[in-house]
Design an enzyme around this catalytic site. Structure first.
Site, mmCIF file in Angstrom:
data_model
loop_
_atom_site.group_PDB
_atom_site.id
_atom_site.type_symbol
_atom_site.label_atom_id
_atom_site.label_comp_id
_atom_site.label_asym_id
_atom_site.label_seq_id
_atom_site.Cartn_x
_atom_site.Cartn_y
_atom_site.Cartn_z
ATOM 1 N N GLU A 154 142.468 62.777 5.650
ATOM 2 C CA GLU A 154 142.340 63.795 4.613
ATOM 3 C C GLU A 154 143.556 63.950 3.703
ATOM 4 O O GLU A 154 143.405 64.323 2.542
ATOM 5 C CB GLU A 154 142.025 65.152 5.269
ATOM 6 C CG GLU A 154 140.686 65.225 5.972
ATOM 7 C CD GLU A 154 139.511 65.143 5.012
ATOM 8 O OE1 GLU A 154 139.612 65.693 3.892
ATOM 9 O OE2 GLU A 154 138.509 64.513 5.375
ATOM 10 N N SER B 171 110.993 102.178 47.280
ATOM 11 C CA SER B 171 111.779 102.386 48.501
ATOM 12 C C SER B 171 113.279 102.236 48.297
ATOM 13 O O SER B 171 114.059 102.517 49.215
ATOM 14 C CB SER B 171 111.322 101.397 49.585
ATOM 15 O OG SER B 171 109.996 101.699 49.981
#
Length: 513
Positions: A190, A468
């Site tokens: 780049e 329960s």
């Protein structure tokens, strides 16, 4: 020649210096005005740059990690159990220790390079450890760097989600934590004169044009890394002369104001490298996790080349959407590295023939929605609804056990699918919470059959009769009054009516009435 003609000639000779003087004064004024405007505009651009670079550049998301795990002598682990723990934590068995996360077997020992990680109490560097086994049980842990025996060591947790990111995700890490080869490959591809130019590089623009003409395709960009950073941080992607002029001016100011390494570090953490749904992936560190499921310091050279190649066009070179384009672009970067003697012919031939090596489509911040929803609900309770500012850039260490989460998801999906077939009811759903009852910590949450999609979390949001499950609380309350209830106190099994002030009388009933 007449007297009138002499007078006219003298007037022209007198006016000529006056015109030249007036022109010079005008040009001087114009130059001064333009210079003053340039100074003020340069100051304005400098203020814009400093206000961002010296402040909070990004709204960093909160990073959510799985629970912290340790390998301890006291756990009396077997050889196979330790290997499985390492594999579950994404360590790799190799013949040579080369990178963090590698381990190798040597007769009755395991040698590994433990990953560095910033733990909640203190950061710990990477460590070379040797685990010795006697009679197939872990008997000694040796820190080979500090030359001492230790009783345990921690394993780095896995990044499982990112929160509060404003549609952007990134992992911002210091420059020194990036691999040197990544930086060299990026600059080669780049911006080769990054450390020599002043923010813009006319020579680089000409060189890129020539290289692209010779290659018959775009292999190099003309913009410097500084220009790319300016465009991403301060400007729009609009294609206009005004934007390009601003880009060049701001690049010059940025390069004058800040150190090259600061600019490079910001670029590495800012660059856009893809999408995760509607979330943008920024920075090489997060992109490495997103595409490969590994830390940026653990990926191979061909994977580095793929990420560097994607800078040119993350959408076009997306390895999931366009694998052939991505492969070709990766190999262009590898060829540049070969041409500039960063790698040799043999290594180039081997790397260019490798597959892309990406994981199944990235799921960072999307993989465990039910658990993350539960975590966020807990954060709201602890921090309040207005929690955004408190979480920016935070590291959140959760209690999730990745293995138990996977097992819970499989159990719910497989069991409910079987029930759907047996009952011929395609609308059956299921949910599960796995908790450590010793510590009160939630290890796994499954909110429904669609385990990878955020939606109605049945484990957290649905309302149901507890049945329960209420009995232990009832029994405990009763036994706290020993003068009334003991373990052998008989209770009549008959209907009862409870009167509550302001409400209708209540009669508990069995499920089957």
């Amino acid at each position: 020649m007449s007297e009138t003609e002499n007078t006219s000639s003298e007037q022209q000779e007198t006016q000529a210096p006056d015109k030249r003087r007036s022109c010079k004064i005008f040009l001087a004024k114009a130059a001064f005005t333009l210079g003053t405007l340039a100074v003020f505009y340069g100051g304005y651009l400098d203020w814009q740059i400093r206000s961002k670079m010296d402040g909070q550049i990004w709204r960093l998301p909160a990073e959510v990690y799985s629970r912290l795990e340790s390998v301890k002598l006291s756990d009396n682990l077997s050889f196979d159990e330790v290997i499985q723990i390492l594999l579950d934590n994404e360590y790799r068995q190799t013949t040579m220790i080369a990178a963090p996360g590698d381990f190798k077997l040597e007769d009755d020992t395991i040698v590994l390079l433990r990953r560095a990680f910033p733990y909640p109490d203190k950061p710990e560097p990477q460590r070379v450890l040797r685990l010795r086994f006697t009679d197939n049980k872990l008997s000694r842990i040796e820190d080979l760097v500090n030359v001492k025996a230790v009783d345990e060591f921690r394993l780095a947790p896995k990044l499982i989600a990112m929160l509060e990111s404003d549609n952007e995700d990134r992992l911002a890490i210091p420059l020194q934590h990036y691999p040197r080869l990544l930086i060299d490959a990026l600059l080669l591809t780049e911006d080769r004169r990054f450390y020599d130019h002043n923010g813009i590089n006319p020579i680089g623009i000409m060189r890129a044009m020539i290289a692209n003409i010779r290659a018959g395709q775009t292999v190099q960009g003309g913009s410097t890394l500084t220009q790319q950073l300016v465009k991403n941080l301060f400007l729009s992607s609009e294609r206009s002369i005004t934007r390009k002029v601003n880009e060049a001016l701001m690049s010059l100011v940025l390069d004058w104001r800040y150190d090259k390494n600061r600019i490079l570090e910001t670029y590495l953490n800012e660059i856009y490298l893809g999408q995760n749904g509607d979330i943008q992936i920024h920075g090489f560190a997060l992109a490495s996790q997103f595409y490969f499921g590994r830390s940026i310091r653990e990926i191979s050279l061909d994977q580095i080349a793929l990420l560097v190649g994607m800078v040119k066009g993350p959408s076009l070179y997306n390895p999931w959407r366009n694998p052939q384009y991505a492969l070709d672009r990766r190999n262009v970067v590898l060829k540049l590295m070969l041409d500039h003697q960063m790698i040799g012919d043999e290594l180039y031939e081997m790397l260019s023939k490798r597959p892309l090596g990406v994981q199944a489509k990235g799921q960072i911040s999307r993989k465990y929605p039910a658990f993350i929803q539960t975590l966020q609900a807990d954060l709201r309770r602890q921090l309040g609804e207005n929690k955004t500012s408190a979480l920016l850039g935070a590291r959140i260490f959760s209690t999730m056990d990745l293995k138990q989460q996977e097992q819970a998801e499989n159990a719910v999906v497989n069991t409910v699918n079987q029930l759907q077939v047996q009952t011929k009811n395609p609308y059956l759903e299921g949910a599960m919470i796995v908790a450590d009852y010793h510590l009160g910590e939630i290890r796994a949450v499954v909110g429904g059959l669609q385990t990878e999609y955020a939606g109605f979390n049945r484990a957290l949001m649905s309302k149901r009769q507890i049945g329960s499950l209420v009995k232990p609380s009832i029994y405990l309350t009763a036994l706290m009054n020993p003068e009334q209830f003991r373990l052998n106190t008989p209770i009549q099994n008959q209907p009862i009516t409870i009167y509550v002030k302001g409400s209708q009388p209540w009669q508990p009933r069995n499920y089957d009435r």
